[in-house]
Design a protein around this motif. Structure first.
Motif, PDB file in Angstrom:
ATOM      1  N   GLU A  36       0.817  -1.215   0.000  1.00 14.91           N
ATOM      2  CA  GLU A  36       0.000   0.000   0.000  1.00 14.91           C
ATOM      3  C   GLU A  36       0.855   1.272   0.000  1.00 14.91           C
ATOM      4  N   LYS A  37       2.064   1.190   0.544  1.00 18.10           N
ATOM      5  CA  LYS A  37       2.972   2.341   0.540  1.00 18.10           C
ATOM      6  C   LYS A  37       3.409   2.709  -0.878  1.00 18.10           C
ATOM      7  N   VAL A  38       3.341   1.719  -1.789  1.00 13.54           N
ATOM      8  CA  VAL A  38       3.839   1.902  -3.155  1.00 13.54           C
ATOM      9  C   VAL A  38       2.740   2.345  -4.114  1.00 13.54           C
ATOM     10  N   GLY A  39       1.534   1.824  -3.951  1.00 15.05           N
ATOM     11  CA  GLY A  39       0.464   2.175  -4.878  1.00 15.05           C
ATOM     12  C   GLY A  39      -0.816   1.409  -4.590  1.00 15.05           C
ATOM     13  N   GLU A  40      -1.790   1.588  -5.490  1.00 14.59           N
ATOM     14  CA  GLU A  40      -3.081   0.928  -5.343  1.00 14.59           C
ATOM     15  C   GLU A  40      -2.885  -0.582  -5.215  1.00 14.59           C
ATOM     16  N   THR A  41      -3.447  -1.146  -4.161  1.00 16.91           N
ATOM     17  CA  THR A  41      -3.249  -2.562  -3.854  1.00 16.91           C
ATOM     18  C   THR A  41      -4.587  -3.248  -3.618  1.00 16.91           C
ATOM     19  N   VAL A  42      -4.730  -4.438  -4.202  1.00 10.07           N
ATOM     20  CA  VAL A  42      -5.926  -5.253  -4.070  1.00 10.07           C
ATOM     21  C   VAL A  42      -5.479  -6.667  -3.713  1.00 10.07           C
ATOM     22  N   VAL A  43      -6.260  -7.355  -2.897  1.00  9.05           N
ATOM     23  CA  VAL A  43      -5.977  -8.743  -2.539  1.00  9.05           C
ATOM     24  C   VAL A  43      -6.817  -9.647  -3.435  1.00  9.05           C
ATOM     25  N   ALA A  44      -6.171 -10.644  -4.047  1.00  5.99           N
ATOM     26  CA  ALA A  44      -6.883 -11.632  -4.860  1.00  5.99           C
ATOM     27  C   ALA A  44      -7.205 -12.837  -3.987  1.00  5.99           C
ATOM     28  N   LEU A  45      -8.491 -13.054  -3.770  1.00  9.37           N
ATOM     29  CA  LEU A  45      -8.998 -14.143  -2.933  1.00  9.37           C
ATOM     30  C   LEU A  45      -9.658 -15.201  -3.801  1.00  9.37           C
ATOM     31  N   SER A  46     -10.058 -16.295  -3.174  1.00  9.67           N
ATOM     32  CA  SER A  46     -10.859 -17.303  -3.870  1.00  9.67           C
ATOM     33  C   SER A  46     -11.708 -18.038  -2.832  1.00  9.67           C
ATOM     34  N   LYS A  47     -12.469 -18.985  -3.299  1.00 14.31           N
ATOM     35  CA  LYS A  47     -13.282 -19.809  -2.397  1.00 14.31           C
ATOM     36  C   LYS A  47     -12.411 -20.572  -1.400  1.00 14.31           C
ATOM     37  N   ASN A  48     -11.115 -20.682  -1.683  1.00 18.49           N
ATOM     38  CA  ASN A  48     -10.187 -21.404  -0.809  1.00 18.49           C
ATOM     39  C   ASN A  48      -9.769 -20.610   0.427  1.00 18.49           C
ATOM     40  N   THR A  49     -10.077 -19.307   0.462  1.00 20.48           N
ATOM     41  CA  THR A  49      -9.557 -18.465   1.548  1.00 20.48           C
ATOM     42  C   THR A  49     -10.650 -17.642   2.248  1.00 20.48           C
ATOM     43  N   PRO A  50     -11.630 -18.307   2.857  1.00 19.52           N
ATOM     44  CA  PRO A  50     -12.710 -17.564   3.517  1.00 19.52           C
ATOM     45  C   PRO A  50     -12.239 -16.738   4.719  1.00 19.52           C
ATOM     46  N   THR A  52      -9.325 -15.286   5.040  1.00 23.90           N
ATOM     47  CA  THR A  52      -8.635 -14.116   4.497  1.00 23.90           C
ATOM     48  C   THR A  52      -9.667 -13.090   4.039  1.00 23.90           C
ATOM     49  N   ARG A  53     -10.735 -13.561   3.437  1.00 27.62           N
ATOM     50  CA  ARG A  53     -11.833 -12.672   3.016  1.00 27.62           C
ATOM     51  C   ARG A  53     -12.409 -11.935   4.223  1.00 27.62           C
ATOM     52  N   GLU A  54     -12.678 -12.686   5.305  1.00 28.32           N
ATOM     53  CA  GLU A  54     -13.207 -12.081   6.538  1.00 28.32           C
ATOM     54  C   GLU A  54     -12.268 -11.006   7.074  1.00 28.32           C
ATOM     55  N   LEU A  55     -10.962 -11.302   7.078  1.00 35.12           N
ATOM     56  CA  LEU A  55      -9.976 -10.344   7.579  1.00 35.12           C
ATOM     57  C   LEU A  55      -9.942  -9.092   6.702  1.00 35.12           C
ATOM     58  N   CYS A  56     -10.012  -9.271   5.378  1.00 36.68           N
ATOM     59  CA  CYS A  56     -10.029  -8.114   4.473  1.00 36.68           C
ATOM     60  C   CYS A  56     -11.260  -7.251   4.720  1.00 36.68           C
ATOM     61  N   LEU A  57     -12.409  -7.878   4.904  1.00 33.58           N
ATOM     62  CA  LEU A  57     -13.632  -7.125   5.189  1.00 33.58           C
ATOM     63  C   LEU A  57     -13.492  -6.354   6.499  1.00 33.58           C
ATOM     64  N   LYS A  58     -12.980  -7.013   7.525  1.00 37.91           N
ATOM     65  CA  LYS A  58     -12.791  -6.388   8.849  1.00 37.91           C
ATOM     66  C   LYS A  58     -11.831  -5.202   8.784  1.00 37.91           C
ATOM     67  N   GLU A  59     -10.745  -5.356   8.012  1.00 36.17           N
ATOM     68  CA  GLU A  59      -9.707  -4.319   7.947  1.00 36.17           C
ATOM     69  C   GLU A  59      -9.957  -3.278   6.846  1.00 36.17           C
ATOM     70  N   GLY A  60     -11.009  -3.466   6.043  1.00 38.44           N
ATOM     71  CA  GLY A  60     -11.304  -2.525   4.958  1.00 38.44           C
ATOM     72  C   GLY A  60     -10.331  -2.620   3.798  1.00 38.44           C
ATOM     73  N   ILE A  61      -9.788  -3.796   3.568  1.00 34.81           N
ATOM     74  CA  ILE A  61      -8.825  -4.013   2.487  1.00 34.81           C
ATOM     75  C   ILE A  61      -9.576  -4.419   1.219  1.00 34.81           C
ATOM     76  N   PRO A  62      -9.356  -3.720   0.108  1.00 27.56           N
ATOM     77  CA  PRO A  62     -10.046  -4.074  -1.137  1.00 27.56           C
ATOM     78  C   PRO A  62      -9.589  -5.435  -1.651  1.00 27.56           C
ATOM     79  N   PHE A  63     -10.531  -6.192  -2.213  1.00 24.66           N
ATOM     80  CA  PHE A  63     -10.194  -7.504  -2.754  1.00 24.66           C
ATOM     81  C   PHE A  63     -11.004  -7.802  -3.999  1.00 24.66           C
ATOM     82  N   ILE A  64     -10.525  -8.795  -4.725  1.00 21.40           N
ATOM     83  CA  ILE A  64     -11.210  -9.309  -5.906  1.00 21.40           C
ATOM     84  C   ILE A  64     -11.246 -10.818  -5.769  1.00 21.40           C
ATOM     85  N   GLU A  65     -12.342 -11.413  -6.161  1.00 17.98           N
ATOM     86  CA  GLU A  65     -12.493 -12.862  -6.055  1.00 17.98           C
ATOM     87  C   GLU A  65     -12.116 -13.515  -7.384  1.00 17.98           C
ATOM     88  N   THR A  66     -11.163 -14.458  -7.328  1.00 19.03           N
ATOM     89  CA  THR A  66     -10.719 -15.179  -8.519  1.00 19.03           C
ATOM     90  C   THR A  66     -11.417 -16.535  -8.577  1.00 19.03           C
TER      91      THR A  66
END
Length: 179
Positions: A36-50, A52-66
């Motif tokens: 995030e210090k470098v530029g726009e950052t998104v986390v790529a999640l999938s059905k394998n990482t529920p 991680t998805r919960e943590l991203c939602l809690k922390e307000g981290i943008p993500f995309i589902e692959t």
């Protein structure tokens, strides 16, 4: 754009890796804070990482589902959806913003850059994937065609946490370097 790859099955670890703690925080947060210090950052999640998805939602981290069909297929999917990007593995707990910035500066978006580390810089206890005489690290420029190597100097990039033993090592290193 910087994409943190965090959708794998973690089959060698037996647990969802991005949420495992190294030092005082989950690996995904360590990587995200540096990216995030470098530029726009998104986390790529999938059905394998529920979790991680919960943590991203809690922390307000943008993500995309692959689709969650493996690293190569998910990377290809992301390239087709978003265009060229910088890829950082969620299990690189000691990646620094300067590492990400250096590959971003060298990346044109056309030719892919595979992040590597000269073997002489790899700490003795680590056993990274070796290709053409280099340790492959989980920090790459994903482009449209071709490929060339991009050499890093940070020896801790060789520690890609895939096994319980590597997690223990990462935790020991974090204790030493983060006092």
């Amino acid at each position: 754009m910087i994409i943190i790859m965090a959708g794998g099955r973690s089959s060698r670890m037996g647990k969802e890796k991005p949420v495992l703690k190294v030092g005082d925080k989950p690996m995904i947060l360590r990587v995200y804070e540096e990216a995030e210090k470098v530029g726009e950052t998104v986390v790529a999640l999938s059905k394998n990482t529920p979790k991680t998805r919960e943590l991203c939602l809690k922390e307000g981290i943008p993500f995309i589902e692959t689709p969650g069909e493996g690293y190569v297929k998910d990377t290809q999917w992301l390239l087709s959806e978003l265009g060229p990007f910088i890829s950082v593995s969620a299990d690189l707990p000691f990646v620094k913003s300067s590492d990400i910035y250096s590959i971003l500066r060298a990346f044109s978006g056309e030719e892919s850059l595979t992040g590597v580390l000269p073997l002489k810089l790899v700490p003795k206890d680590l056993h990274p994937v070796v290709y053409r005489g280099y340790a492959i690290v989980g920090l790459n420029g994903v482009g449209i065609e071709g490929e060339k190597f991009f050499e890093f100097r940070n020896p801790l990039l060789a520690l890609n946490v895939n096994t319980p033993e590597e997690l223990k090592l990462a935790r020991r290193i974090a204790e030493l370097v983060e006092r």
